[in-house]
Design a protein around this motif. Structure first.
Motif, PDB file in Angstrom:
ATOM      1  N   SER A  95       0.848  -1.193   0.000  1.00 19.29           N
ATOM      2  CA  SER A  95       0.000   0.000   0.000  1.00 19.29           C
ATOM      3  C   SER A  95       0.882   1.240   0.000  1.00 19.29           C
ATOM      4  CB  SER A  95      -0.892   0.011   1.246  1.00 19.29           C
ATOM      5  OG  SER A  95      -0.096   0.195   2.418  1.00 19.29           O
ATOM      6  N   GLY A  96       0.279   2.379  -0.299  1.00 23.28           N
ATOM      7  CA  GLY A  96       1.018   3.632  -0.258  1.00 23.28           C
ATOM      8  C   GLY A  96       1.597   3.899   1.117  1.00 23.28           C
ATOM      9  N   GLU A  97       0.849   3.591   2.155  1.00 28.57           N
ATOM     10  CA  GLU A  97       1.323   3.818   3.521  1.00 28.57           C
ATOM     11  C   GLU A  97       2.546   2.958   3.826  1.00 28.57           C
ATOM     12  OE1 GLU A  97      -1.760   3.200   2.620  1.00 28.57           O
ATOM     13  OE2 GLU A  97      -2.840   5.057   3.158  1.00 28.57           O
ATOM     14  N   GLU A  98       2.530   1.709   3.374  1.00 25.67           N
ATOM     15  CA  GLU A  98       3.665   0.815   3.608  1.00 25.67           C
ATOM     16  C   GLU A  98       4.911   1.283   2.851  1.00 25.67           C
ATOM     17  OE1 GLU A  98       1.212  -3.365   4.352  1.00 25.67           O
ATOM     18  OE2 GLU A  98       1.675  -2.700   2.306  1.00 25.67           O
ATOM     19  N   ILE A  99       4.700   1.736   1.618  1.00 24.35           N
ATOM     20  CA  ILE A  99       5.833   2.233   0.831  1.00 24.35           C
ATOM     21  C   ILE A  99       6.417   3.487   1.472  1.00 24.35           C
ATOM     22  CG2 ILE A  99       6.529   3.168  -1.405  1.00 24.35           C
ATOM     23  CD1 ILE A  99       4.257   1.433  -2.642  1.00 24.35           C
ATOM     24  N   ALA A 100       5.547   4.416   1.868  1.00 28.12           N
ATOM     25  CA  ALA A 100       6.001   5.674   2.473  1.00 28.12           C
ATOM     26  C   ALA A 100       6.771   5.430   3.760  1.00 28.12           C
ATOM     27  CB  ALA A 100       4.806   6.587   2.739  1.00 28.12           C
ATOM     28  N   GLU A 101       6.362   4.427   4.522  1.00 27.40           N
ATOM     29  CA  GLU A 101       7.037   4.130   5.783  1.00 27.40           C
ATOM     30  C   GLU A 101       8.429   3.549   5.554  1.00 27.40           C
ATOM     31  OE1 GLU A 101       6.382   1.347   9.789  1.00 27.40           O
ATOM     32  OE2 GLU A 101       4.782   1.531   8.289  1.00 27.40           O
ATOM     33  N   ARG A 102       8.563   2.693   4.538  1.00 22.89           N
ATOM     34  CA  ARG A 102       9.823   1.982   4.320  1.00 22.89           C
ATOM     35  C   ARG A 102      10.782   2.733   3.387  1.00 22.89           C
ATOM     36  NH1 ARG A 102       7.790  -4.019   2.902  1.00 22.89           N
ATOM     37  NH2 ARG A 102      10.043  -4.296   2.500  1.00 22.89           N
ATOM     38  N   TRP A 103      10.236   3.516   2.473  1.00 25.95           N
ATOM     39  CA  TRP A 103      11.062   4.261   1.509  1.00 25.95           C
ATOM     40  C   TRP A 103      10.565   5.713   1.447  1.00 25.95           C
ATOM     41  CZ3 TRP A 103       9.102  -0.631   0.261  1.00 25.95           C
ATOM     42  CH2 TRP A 103      10.038  -1.639   0.018  1.00 25.95           C
ATOM     43  N   PRO A 104      10.648   6.476   2.506  1.00 21.78           N
ATOM     44  CA  PRO A 104      10.052   7.813   2.524  1.00 21.78           C
ATOM     45  C   PRO A 104      10.582   8.742   1.440  1.00 21.78           C
ATOM     46  CG  PRO A 104      11.503   7.493   4.421  1.00 21.78           C
ATOM     47  CD  PRO A 104      11.314   6.157   3.791  1.00 21.78           C
ATOM     48  N   ALA A 105      11.890   8.745   1.200  1.00 23.25           N
ATOM     49  CA  ALA A 105      12.459   9.653   0.200  1.00 23.25           C
ATOM     50  C   ALA A 105      12.053   9.248  -1.209  1.00 23.25           C
ATOM     51  CB  ALA A 105      13.982   9.673   0.322  1.00 23.25           C
ATOM     52  N   GLU A 106      12.158   7.953  -1.503  1.00 25.11           N
ATOM     53  CA  GLU A 106      11.796   7.472  -2.839  1.00 25.11           C
ATOM     54  C   GLU A 106      10.303   7.653  -3.105  1.00 25.11           C
ATOM     55  OE1 GLU A 106      13.615   5.868  -0.685  1.00 25.11           O
ATOM     56  OE2 GLU A 106      15.515   5.292  -1.625  1.00 25.11           O
ATOM     57  N   TYR A 107       9.484   7.436  -2.062  1.00 21.22           N
ATOM     58  CA  TYR A 107       8.039   7.599  -2.229  1.00 21.22           C
ATOM     59  C   TYR A 107       7.686   9.057  -2.517  1.00 21.22           C
ATOM     60  CZ  TYR A 107       3.027   7.350  -1.211  1.00 21.22           C
ATOM     61  OH  TYR A 107       1.649   7.423  -1.298  1.00 21.22           O
ATOM     62  N   ALA A 108       8.322   9.975  -1.795  1.00 19.17           N
ATOM     63  CA  ALA A 108       8.074  11.400  -2.025  1.00 19.17           C
ATOM     64  C   ALA A 108       8.497  11.795  -3.440  1.00 19.17           C
ATOM     65  CB  ALA A 108       8.817  12.240  -0.996  1.00 19.17           C
ATOM     66  N   LEU A 109       9.619  11.251  -3.893  1.00 18.55           N
ATOM     67  CA  LEU A 109      10.083  11.520  -5.256  1.00 18.55           C
ATOM     68  C   LEU A 109       9.067  11.023  -6.279  1.00 18.55           C
ATOM     69  CD1 LEU A 109      12.389  12.352  -7.248  1.00 18.55           C
ATOM     70  CD2 LEU A 109      13.232   9.994  -7.021  1.00 18.55           C
ATOM     71  N   TRP A 110       8.578   9.809  -6.088  1.00 16.66           N
ATOM     72  CA  TRP A 110       7.604   9.203  -7.008  1.00 16.66           C
ATOM     73  C   TRP A 110       6.306   9.998  -7.033  1.00 16.66           C
ATOM     74  CZ3 TRP A 110       3.557   5.267  -5.554  1.00 16.66           C
ATOM     75  CH2 TRP A 110       2.911   4.760  -6.674  1.00 16.66           C
ATOM     76  N   ARG A 111       5.801  10.369  -5.866  1.00  9.51           N
ATOM     77  CA  ARG A 111       4.548  11.125  -5.802  1.00  9.51           C
ATOM     78  C   ARG A 111       4.703  12.507  -6.421  1.00  9.51           C
ATOM     79  NH1 ARG A 111       0.245   8.585  -5.766  1.00  9.51           N
ATOM     80  NH2 ARG A 111      -0.858  10.312  -4.765  1.00  9.51           N
ATOM     81  N   GLY A 112       5.938  12.988  -6.470  1.00  7.43           N
ATOM     82  CA  GLY A 112       6.189  14.283  -7.093  1.00  7.43           C
ATOM     83  C   GLY A 112       6.470  14.196  -8.584  1.00  7.43           C
ATOM     84  N   GLY A 113       6.366  12.987  -9.137  1.00 10.75           N
ATOM     85  CA  GLY A 113       6.578  12.816 -10.568  1.00 10.75           C
ATOM     86  C   GLY A 113       7.938  12.285 -10.951  1.00 10.75           C
TER      87      GLY A 113
END
Length: 232
Positions: A95-113
């Motif tokens: 889930s998005g929550e699981e990804i954000a918890e484990r890879w916060p920087a990469e998830y933020a990058l992905w959500r930003g395009g």
């Protein structure tokens, strides 16, 4: 000459869609609502178009969606692995929550395009290239009066729509398509760029995602004492 129209159809709902998990290339089937969506959307699509050929990603959720249309149109489904969803590496099934918890920087990058390179995800440009190659191969075998239906996946379809319209692979100009909805493109006249024109996007039986994901109406869903009726 090539097909004159392409319908790019996203697969119907799965259990991962319902629980907001990233599917990628995990191979899971449609859920019960998804099977209903596929039948309902296939009937609507056939009311608008007469498909000449139905091609599909080889992943089960796409194959099952394609089969609903092909059966009604009396066509066979042609499978093509180039039409698979974008691979998301270590993120698949989460889930998005699981990804954000484990890879916060990469998830933020992905959500930003951006591109989450370190988790093994496929690059958008690579997805766009293989999708466009697959679509072009099937288009080339048809005639101008023909309609090609391509059954694929959300991220892959967004990438190939951008590619066919000569937009950057990373373009965020398109909202995600609802399950079992589609985009329509027609071939441009003469030798101009882009070679395709977008004439419909997120087309389907319903424009209200909450209703669409609720599934079919059932007898027990409505209280006859409170149901509102149109006047005679």
């Amino acid at each position: 000459m090539g097909a004159g129209r392409i319908v790019l159809w996203r697969h119907a709902r799965t259990a991962y869609n319902a629980s907001a998990r990233l599917q990628g290339q995990i191979d899971i089937p449609l859920d019960a609502v998804g099977r209903w969506q596929a039948r309902t959307a296939a009937a609507r699509l056939l009311g608008r178009h007469e498909p000449t050929r139905v091609v599909s990603s080889d992943l089960t959720r796409a194959r099952e969606t394609a089969a609903a249309l092909a059966s009604a149109a009396e066509l066979d489904v042609v499978l093509d692995e180039r039409l698979r969803e974008r691979a998301f590496g270590e993120w698949e099934g989460l889930s998005g929550e699981e990804i954000a918890e484990r890879w916060p920087a990469e998830y933020a990058l992905w959500r930003g395009g951006g591109e989450p390179e370190r988790v093994g995800a496929e690059m958008r440009a690579a997805v766009a290239a293989r999708m466009a190659e697959g679509v072009a191969a099937h288009v080339a075998t048809l005639e101008r009066t023909d309609t090609l239906v391509v059954v694929s996946h959300g991220a892959a379809l967004s990438s190939v729509v951008a590619e066919l319209l000569d937009l950057p692979a990373a373009s965020r100009a398109f909202a995600g398509m609802l399950n079992a909805h589609w985009a329509e493109l027609v071939a441009a006249r003469n030798d101009v760029r882009p070679a395709w024109r977008l004439v419909g996007y997120n087309v389907g039986p319903s424009d209200v995602s909450t209703d669409w994901n609720a599934g079919p109406d059932r007898a027990g869903d409505v209280d006859p004492d409170t149901e509102t009726r149109d006047p005679d």
